[in-house]
Design an enzyme around this catalytic site. Structure first.
Site, PDB file in Angstrom:
ATOM      1  N   HIS A 147       0.873  -1.168   0.000  1.00 14.88           N
ATOM      2  CA  HIS A 147       0.000   0.000   0.000  1.00 14.88           C
ATOM      3  C   HIS A 147       0.916   1.226   0.000  1.00 14.88           C
ATOM      4  CE1 HIS A 147      -2.471  -3.025   2.179  1.00 14.88           C
ATOM      5  NE2 HIS A 147      -3.505  -2.443   1.612  1.00 14.88           N
ATOM      6  N   GLU A 357      -9.314 -13.474  -1.459  1.00 12.05           N
ATOM      7  CA  GLU A 357      -8.646 -13.744  -0.180  1.00 12.05           C
ATOM      8  C   GLU A 357      -9.414 -14.821   0.568  1.00 12.05           C
ATOM      9  OE1 GLU A 357      -7.748 -11.547   4.058  1.00 12.05           O
ATOM     10  OE2 GLU A 357      -7.178 -10.488   2.217  1.00 12.05           O
ATOM     11  N   ASP A 398      -6.254 -13.246   9.353  1.00 11.23           N
ATOM     12  CA  ASP A 398      -5.084 -13.198   8.448  1.00 11.23           C
ATOM     13  C   ASP A 398      -3.954 -14.122   8.903  1.00 11.23           C
ATOM     14  OD1 ASP A 398      -6.183 -11.429   6.665  1.00 11.23           O
ATOM     15  OD2 ASP A 398      -5.370  -9.647   7.630  1.00 11.23           O
ATOM     16  N   ASP A 428      -0.983 -12.360   2.298  1.00 11.54           N
ATOM     17  CA  ASP A 428      -1.664 -11.347   3.106  1.00 11.54           C
ATOM     18  C   ASP A 428      -1.943 -11.973   4.467  1.00 11.54           C
ATOM     19  OD1 ASP A 428      -3.016  -9.198   4.072  1.00 11.54           O
ATOM     20  OD2 ASP A 428      -4.648  -9.250   2.619  1.00 11.54           O
TER      21      ASP A 428
END
Length: 525
Positions: A147, A357, A398, A428
């Site tokens: 990011h 995801e 996660d 991730d």
């Protein structure tokens, strides 16, 4: 175009300052990576290693007891016609690996890496970037994801934030050039001819070697570069109502400017994809929400992003990452099916694919395998964020994927898809709060990579055996008939089907053999 050239000029000025500093100082000041004193805190030059004692991770086979080795992932081993590294295309997530602190809503951070100085300064950002490249090299992968606000500090203004990002990106580019493994190069003039976006105005300087620039084609698989980049449109208070779905037009414009910049630097670093995760693109209650208007705004935002991608000559894939909720009560891209419908409604189906995801899949009430198959069957499977959640916990934990059965089902979809390129597997995933040793960063990634590699090996067993495929084929064999072919071709009307129903009488329905299918699947594990 002027803004782009300004960015290029600034990146060049940064590099020139560093070169000039090297010429002036007869013996340049260097600092070890673990020195966080005030004297070294402002330096972006280093000696020594960030991960001393951690060797380059190698494949040692299933019998190895060495935790810092691969047991199942053998990068150059060919399985089902491809090398394992080409099936997997593993990527390191910068935010979890280098910005994860172990903090949670109930407790303070638990991770204090030796190279951290407790600040969010530019010097610290550069130090993290250097650590990132060393980590990737020792892990033996080529890809990483970021990011914008993870790799560089925010600013008081958009201009300041962009300038901060430029400095860190300049270093990342420098590290990429240093770490070129094989890659070919093309003349700068030829690259500029292919990419008008990069053509400078007269007098503009480039932050590149004077005669060459590495092409995107040479980056892929041959040099450390981003699998994808993205803009962080969820952390800052300005995004509390969302970015593309905010009720405030000034926020919408700011989000667009941030995505524009993030897409530019992703392209500049040779990124192969760009991701949109709409963590705050949703609502908390419909009582104060014009959902139709927000969805229209989101579509216009994505249209503009697709148009800008083409304008700058970025050939990467644009990816949307579905998630049902958290932090919003309801996120507009709830799951793969919802997102596919959104893309079709707004005519964007050819412009975007999906980044699935696994933990988000379970939050939406699906398995990861279901979401991957939904994306694949719609021609939208572009990338996988490899992680998992805890079935006893109802939020996005996660965790690194270590379930062999789940990994095998994931790889079934990947193999049926023919692979993921230009996408891949991005980890991730983050260390547990209680895991605080530097080597845990390596162990967690090794475990995740070995789990998926083992899943690929299991899929090869299933394909070679053929029993599961035959079971499924036999289950639907009644459609391998003349009338079945007519149905599948859309040529069987109700009158025809009624006539057949009367002719055949009460159907005899065979067993689905679910337990046998599960037995065959488990035997491959």
């Amino acid at each position: 175009m002027t803004r782009v050239n300004d960015v290029r000029s600034r990146l060049d000025e940064i590099k020139e300052r560093k070169m000039m500093a090297g010429k002036i100082a007869s013996s340049p000041q260097t600092c070890p990576a673990d020195d966080v004193s005030s004297k070294c805190g402002a330096s972006d030059e280093w000696e020594g290693e960030f991960f001393p004692g951690i060797p380059k991770i190698k494949y040692e086979g299933p019998s190895s007891k060495n935790p810092l080795s691969y047991k199942w992932y053998n990068a150059d081993e060919e399985i089902l016609g491809k090398k394992m590294k080409d099936w997997m295309r593993f990527s390191v997530a910068f935010w979890h690996t280098f910005r994860g602190t172990g903090g949670d809503p109930f407790g303070a951070p638990t991770k204090f890496w030796p190279w951290e100085d407790g600040t969010d300064s530019l010097a610290m950002a550069k130090r993290r970037m250097r650590a990132n490249f060393e980590f990737i090299e020792k892990l033996g992968v080529d890809l990483w994801c970021f990011h914008d606000r993870d790799i560089a500090p925010d600013g008081k203004t958009l201009e300041e934030a962009n300038a901060n990002l430029d400095e860190v990106v300049a270093l990342a580019k420098e590290l990429q050039e240093r770490d070129l493994r094989v890659g070919s190069v093309i003349p700068l003039a030829a690259f500029l001819k292919k990419s008008p976006f990069l053509m400078p105005e007269k007098g503009t300087k480039f932050n590149l070697r004077p005669d060459t620039y590495t092409s995107l084609a040479s980056l892929q698989g041959k040099k450390i570069h981003p699998l994808w980049g993205t803009a962080q449109l969820f952390h800052h208070p300005r995004y509390m109502h969302g970015g593309a779905t905010s009720s405030e037009v000034a926020v919408y414009a700011y989000a667009a400017a941030q995505v524009k910049k993030a897409m530019e630097v992703t392209h500049y670093l040779g990124g192969e994809n760009y991701v949109f995760w709409g963590g705050r693109e949703g609502y908390q209650t419909l009582l104060n929400t014009d959902m139709g208007r927000e969805l229209d705004h989101l579509a216009r935002f994505l249209e503009a992003a697709a148009a800008y991608k083409k304008k700058i000559g970025f050939n990467g894939t644009l990816l949307i990452e579905p998630k049902p909720q958290e932090p919003t009560k309801h996120q507009y891209d709830w799951d793969a099916a919802t997102t596919a419908n959104f893309l079709r409604k707004y005519g964007l189906i050819g412009e975007f694919k999906l980044n699935i995801e696994c933990n988000h899949a379970t939050l939406s009430g699906h398995s990861c395998h279901h979401e991957l198959e939904t994306a694949r069957l719609n021609g939208l499977l572009g990338n996988i964020d490899a992680n998992t959640g805890d079935p006893q916990i109802g939020w996005d934990t996660d965790q690194f994927l270590t379930d062999i059965a789940e990994a095998t089902m994931v790889m079934l979809s990947v193999v049926r898809n023919g692979g993921l390129a230009p996408g891949g597997f991005n980890f991730d995933a983050k260390l547990r709060r209680e895991s605080t040793d530097v080597e845990d960063l390596f162990i967690s990634h090794i475990s995740g990579m070995d789990t998926l590699a083992r899943g690929l090996r299991n899929v090869a067993k299933l394909i070679e055996d053929g029993s599961l495929e035959n079971l499924v084929r036999k289950r639907y064999q009644s459609f391998d008939t003349e009338i079945g072919a007519q149905i599948e071709a859309g040529k069987a009307d109700f009158e025809m089907l009624e006539k057949k129903a009367m002719e055949w009488g009460e159907p005899k329905v065979p067993s689905a053999k679910q337990e046998l299918a599960e037995m065959i699947f488990q035997s491959a594990l």
